[in-house]
Motif scaffolding. Structure first.
Motif, mmCIF file in Angstrom:
data_model
loop_
_atom_site.group_PDB
_atom_site.id
_atom_site.type_symbol
_atom_site.label_atom_id
_atom_site.label_comp_id
_atom_site.label_asym_id
_atom_site.label_seq_id
_atom_site.Cartn_x
_atom_site.Cartn_y
_atom_site.Cartn_z
ATOM 1 N N ARG A 81 -4.784 -28.587 5.528
ATOM 2 C CA ARG A 81 -5.531 -27.773 6.215
ATOM 3 C C ARG A 81 -6.839 -28.655 6.897
ATOM 4 N N ARG A 84 -5.544 -31.308 9.543
ATOM 5 C CA ARG A 84 -5.442 -30.417 10.953
ATOM 6 C C ARG A 84 -6.802 -30.257 11.647
ATOM 7 N N SER A 85 -7.720 -29.667 10.690
ATOM 8 C CA SER A 85 -9.255 -29.564 11.172
ATOM 9 C C SER A 85 -9.888 -30.831 11.638
ATOM 10 N N ASP A 88 -9.602 -31.826 15.269
ATOM 11 C CA ASP A 88 -10.417 -30.751 16.277
ATOM 12 C C ASP A 88 -11.531 -31.554 16.823
ATOM 13 N N CYS A 123 -19.878 -29.762 12.479
ATOM 14 C CA CYS A 123 -18.255 -30.392 12.522
ATOM 15 C C CYS A 123 -17.767 -30.503 10.908
ATOM 16 N N ARG A 126 -18.153 -27.542 8.627
ATOM 17 C CA ARG A 126 -17.128 -26.693 8.740
ATOM 18 C C ARG A 126 -15.672 -27.159 8.314
ATOM 19 N N LEU A 127 -15.498 -28.192 7.810
ATOM 20 C CA LEU A 127 -14.045 -28.751 7.642
ATOM 21 C C LEU A 127 -13.814 -27.789 6.356
#
Length: 156
Positions: A81, A84-85, A88, A123, A126-127
């Motif tokens: 998870r 993947r983040s 972004d 950023c 928020r991971l």
């Protein structure tokens, strides 16, 4: 790979804008043989792609930060998870899974400290699954990566 392949790899890492004929001359091959070898190196994945090296300061990116990230959990799901983040956010230039105290090491670029504060808040914070973050600011780049040591990676 033989000496000609290694020489081609070194030349392409140094300047990927060289023409096939210039590369062929550098490694003492015909243009067609040079082209075939480059295509084979691309097909096997040794050459993963081409790109220009940009000077971040001339793009207004004067702050480079290395961020150590520790996750709450090191379960496969938590790590997947998080990984993947990370993909972004363009501000995160690199992400490495590490051994040692931190789980990940990120390299981040920003225009200035104010922009890094926004990157940190909007950023990094928020991971998913982050337990702690530790930022270290690069004061000055001493040596920039110019490519991999092709000859020493292959062996004597």
């Amino acid at each position: 790979m033989d000496r000609a392949d290694l020489a081609l790899l070194e030349a392409l890492q140094s300047d990927s804008s060289l023409s096939i004929s210039e590369l062929a001359e550098m490694v003492a091959l015909s243009s067609s043989a040079c082209h075939r070898r480059i295509k084979a190196l691309e097909q096997t994945g040794v050459i993963a792609g081409y790109g220009a090296r940009l000077e971040p300061r001339l793009l207004g990116l004067s702050v480079e930060v290395f961020v150590e990230i520790t996750l709450i959990s090191q379960s496969r799901e938590a790590m997947d998870r998080f990984e993947r983040s990370v993909c972004d956010f363009d501000e995160i230039l690199e992400c490495h899974l590490m051994s040692g105290a931190a789980d990940y090491l990120l390299r981040v670029a920003a225009k200035d400290l104010n922009q890094y504060d926004h990157v940190h808040r909007d950023c990094l914070a928020r991971l998913p699954g982050v337990s702690s973050m530790r930022s270290s600011f690069s004061l000055r780049r001493i040596k920039q990566m110019r490519g991999y040591p092709v000859r020493s990676a292959i062996g004597p």
